[in-house]
Design a protein around this motif. Structure first.
Motif, PDB file in Angstrom:
ATOM      1  N   MET A 317      -2.386   0.571   5.875  1.00 17.73           N
ATOM      2  CA  MET A 317      -1.659   1.768   6.311  1.00 17.73           C
ATOM      3  C   MET A 317      -0.906   2.401   5.143  1.00 17.73           C
ATOM      4  SD  MET A 317       0.918   2.212   9.554  1.00 17.73           S
ATOM      5  CE  MET A 317       1.542   3.828   9.997  1.00 17.73           C
ATOM      6  N   ALA A 318      -0.277   1.560   4.330  1.00 14.40           N
ATOM      7  CA  ALA A 318       0.444   2.065   3.163  1.00 14.40           C
ATOM      8  C   ALA A 318      -0.500   2.796   2.211  1.00 14.40           C
ATOM      9  CB  ALA A 318       1.136   0.914   2.443  1.00 14.40           C
ATOM     10  N   LYS A 319      -1.683   2.251   2.042  1.00 13.50           N
ATOM     11  CA  LYS A 319      -2.687   2.868   1.160  1.00 13.50           C
ATOM     12  C   LYS A 319      -3.146   4.210   1.720  1.00 13.50           C
ATOM     13  CE  LYS A 319      -7.029   1.825  -1.243  1.00 13.50           C
ATOM     14  NZ  LYS A 319      -8.150   0.869  -1.388  1.00 13.50           N
ATOM     15  N   ALA A 320      -3.341   4.271   3.040  1.00  8.23           N
ATOM     16  CA  ALA A 320      -3.788   5.518   3.677  1.00  8.23           C
ATOM     17  C   ALA A 320      -2.763   6.635   3.491  1.00  8.23           C
ATOM     18  CB  ALA A 320      -4.039   5.279   5.166  1.00  8.23           C
ATOM     19  N   PHE A 321      -1.480   6.267   3.482  1.00 13.39           N
ATOM     20  CA  PHE A 321      -0.422   7.272   3.356  1.00 13.39           C
ATOM     21  C   PHE A 321       0.021   7.487   1.905  1.00 13.39           C
ATOM     22  CE2 PHE A 321      -0.119   6.430   7.873  1.00 13.39           C
ATOM     23  CZ  PHE A 321       0.226   7.661   8.398  1.00 13.39           C
ATOM     24  N   GLY A 322      -0.484   6.674   0.999  1.00 15.61           N
ATOM     25  CA  GLY A 322      -0.125   6.835  -0.409  1.00 15.61           C
ATOM     26  C   GLY A 322       1.298   6.430  -0.714  1.00 15.61           C
ATOM     27  N   VAL A 323       1.799   5.409   0.012  1.00 12.82           N
ATOM     28  CA  VAL A 323       3.162   4.917  -0.204  1.00 12.82           C
ATOM     29  C   VAL A 323       3.124   3.397  -0.408  1.00 12.82           C
ATOM     30  CG1 VAL A 323       4.257   6.762   1.114  1.00 12.82           C
ATOM     31  CG2 VAL A 323       3.531   4.688   2.300  1.00 12.82           C
ATOM     32  N   THR A 324       4.267   2.808  -0.692  1.00 11.56           N
ATOM     33  CA  THR A 324       4.319   1.357  -0.911  1.00 11.56           C
ATOM     34  C   THR A 324       4.387   0.616   0.424  1.00 11.56           C
ATOM     35  OG1 THR A 324       6.733   1.313  -0.999  1.00 11.56           O
ATOM     36  CG2 THR A 324       5.558   1.702  -3.077  1.00 11.56           C
ATOM     37  N   VAL A 325       4.020  -0.665   0.371  1.00  7.99           N
ATOM     38  CA  VAL A 325       4.080  -1.519   1.567  1.00  7.99           C
ATOM     39  C   VAL A 325       5.523  -1.633   2.052  1.00  7.99           C
ATOM     40  CG1 VAL A 325       3.757  -3.881   2.417  1.00  7.99           C
ATOM     41  CG2 VAL A 325       2.001  -2.826   0.965  1.00  7.99           C
ATOM     42  N   GLU A 326       6.461  -1.741   1.116  1.00  9.93           N
ATOM     43  CA  GLU A 326       7.882  -1.878   1.475  1.00  9.93           C
ATOM     44  C   GLU A 326       8.364  -0.645   2.229  1.00  9.93           C
ATOM     45  OE1 GLU A 326       6.644  -2.416  -1.547  1.00  9.93           O
ATOM     46  OE2 GLU A 326       6.819  -4.621  -1.600  1.00  9.93           O
ATOM     47  N   PHE A 327       7.937   0.535   1.756  1.00  9.84           N
ATOM     48  CA  PHE A 327       8.363   1.782   2.398  1.00  9.84           C
ATOM     49  C   PHE A 327       7.850   1.856   3.830  1.00  9.84           C
ATOM     50  CE2 PHE A 327       7.380   6.154   3.661  1.00  9.84           C
ATOM     51  CZ  PHE A 327       8.619   6.760   3.523  1.00  9.84           C
ATOM     52  N   ILE A 328       6.560   1.620   4.017  1.00  6.88           N
ATOM     53  CA  ILE A 328       5.960   1.741   5.355  1.00  6.88           C
ATOM     54  C   ILE A 328       6.511   0.675   6.292  1.00  6.88           C
ATOM     55  CG2 ILE A 328       3.861   0.293   5.273  1.00  6.88           C
ATOM     56  CD1 ILE A 328       3.859   3.953   6.352  1.00  6.88           C
ATOM     57  N   ASP A 329       6.795  -0.508   5.756  1.00  9.61           N
ATOM     58  CA  ASP A 329       7.372  -1.589   6.562  1.00  9.61           C
ATOM     59  C   ASP A 329       8.750  -1.189   7.097  1.00  9.61           C
ATOM     60  OD1 ASP A 329       7.597  -4.194   7.677  1.00  9.61           O
ATOM     61  OD2 ASP A 329       8.809  -4.818   5.970  1.00  9.61           O
ATOM     62  N   LEU A 330       9.575  -0.638   6.212  1.00 10.97           N
ATOM     63  CA  LEU A 330      10.916  -0.206   6.603  1.00 10.97           C
ATOM     64  C   LEU A 330      10.856   0.967   7.588  1.00 10.97           C
ATOM     65  CD1 LEU A 330      13.957  -0.636   6.088  1.00 10.97           C
ATOM     66  CD2 LEU A 330      13.778   1.036   4.230  1.00 10.97           C
TER      67      LEU A 330
END
Length: 387
Positions: A317-330
């Motif tokens: 999901m983080a890759k699909a949105f072009g963001v970090t895993v930490e960001f999407i998790d939070l």
């Protein structure tokens, strides 16, 4: 576009937007110098003595006593001329001329920013008005005063008054204009769903150029529709709408914002969204709802992504949105806790598992709950009867 407009945007509403930018902490200081000059030129050219005093009181401009005295003298002179014209019309002319003279005085009070006197004078003008269409025009002037001062109570009452006037007749052109006024009111008071429906119903008949240009109208329509319509309706009413397609390319980032959402290009969507945030933040009507709108848009896009999966890794999901895993998790943790997303995070496995609510099951549970409540009431009633 320009040839079709015929009516220019209200100078008062342009002034109100510039004053809003002067107050805005995120607006560049170097640009504020230019905007301040535009504000002063507008105030001086329209002899806006009361509004000038307000600006001085808020320390947005410096007091120039000679300018204030000059505008005050011009105001007194012009009002005397208008009063003489009204007196002459009442003595020598017909009711139509009296109404026109009263209307001219109303418009002058609007021009100089004398809110209370303008509203009072509009009521006097209305007492001399018979035709529904002319009464509606007076309501539109009142609505413009409301939007100038962001007086939502005045706007709400004026919209209700306009609707009651239309019950006794009225032409379609004015009815369509009222839709845009009501849509702007709904958007300004965070009723985005109703605003989207009203804006979409006015796309092909838009003539309300006194509020804003057509490009701005399309901007508002797309923004409100994205968080209000389901995917199918968005495609039919917005993505494929010819009126929107002819304009959307002129507005920076808006086409990418809309189409990347529909095409599930989430990385492009986030980039376009970042580009649009500045426009939303610096918009006089949307600024108070900036944080709310940001949350609603992210809720829509995250829900759309998760709709396709029973489970998906956070990394994917983080890759699909072009963001970090930490960001999407939070991000997801916040939205799940707020009840905005129906999924759970398996932190150990690094997986998101969706648990979309079943509509039929929810209805069944609600029915059972209501049945239990009813049975309890009956039992209590039977005890009272037995006694």
């Amino acid at each position: 576009m320009d040839a079709q407009e015929g009516i220019q945007q209200s100078q008062q509403l342009i002034l109100a937007h510039n004053v809003f930018l002067l107050k805005h902490p995120d607006f560049p200081d170097i640009e504020k110098i230019r905007i301040k000059d535009e504000v002063l030129n507008s105030v001086k050219s329209n002899d806006m003595t009361p509004y000038y005093e307000t600006l001085v009181g808020h320390k947005l401009v410096e007091l120039d006593q000679s300018v204030l005295d000059s505008m005050l003298a011009k105001n007194e002179d012009e009002i005397k001329k208008l009063d003489d014209k009204i007196a002459d019309a009442e003595e020598n002319l017909g009711e139509s001329e009296v109404r026109e003279a009263q209307l001219a005085k109303s418009l002058y009070y609007i021009q100089i920013g004398e809110k209370e006197k303008a509203l009072e004078q509009l009521k006097v003008t209305e007492s001399k008005t018979v035709a529904v269409g002319q009464k509606m025009d007076l309501v539109f002037y009142t609505l413009q005063i409301g939007f100038f001062y962001m007086d939502f109570d005045l706007i709400s009452k004026s919209i209700d008054k306009a609707k009651s006037l239309f019950e006794g007749g009225g032409d379609w052109e004015r009815k369509n204009r009222l839709k845009v006024y009501e849509g702007l009111y709904c958007m300004s008071t965070r009723n985005f769903k109703k605003a989207a429906n009203l804006f979409l119903g006015s796309i092909s008949t838009f003539t309300t150029y006194e509020l804003f240009p057509y490009d701005t109208f399309i901007f508002y329509t797309v923004l409100t529709s994205i968080i209000s319509l389901d995917r199918v309706s968005l495609k039919q009413k917005v993505v494929d709408a010819p009126e929107i397609l002819t304009v959307i390319g002129k507005i920076p980032y808006l086409s990418e914002f809309l189409n990347s959402l529909y095409d599930c290009q989430y990385k492009s969507f986030f980039l376009a969204f970042a580009g649009l945030t500045e426009q939303i933040k610096l918009d006089r009507y949307l600024h108070p709802h900036f944080r709310f709108y940001m949350r609603e848009v992210r809720t829509v896009v995250y829900s759309q992504f998760l709709e396709s999966y029973k489970s998906v890794t956070i990394e994917a999901m983080a890759k699909a949105f072009g963001v970090t895993v930490e960001f999407i998790d939070l991000e997801l943790a916040r939205f799940i806790a707020a009840g905005k997303l129906h999924c759970r995070i398996d932190k150990v496995a690094g997986v998101l598992e969706t648990n979309r609510p079943d509509g039929k099951n929810a209805l069944y549970q609600a029915t059972i709950k209501q049945g239990d409540f009813l049975l309890n009431r009956i039992q209590k009633l039977s005890r009272v009867i037995d006694l």
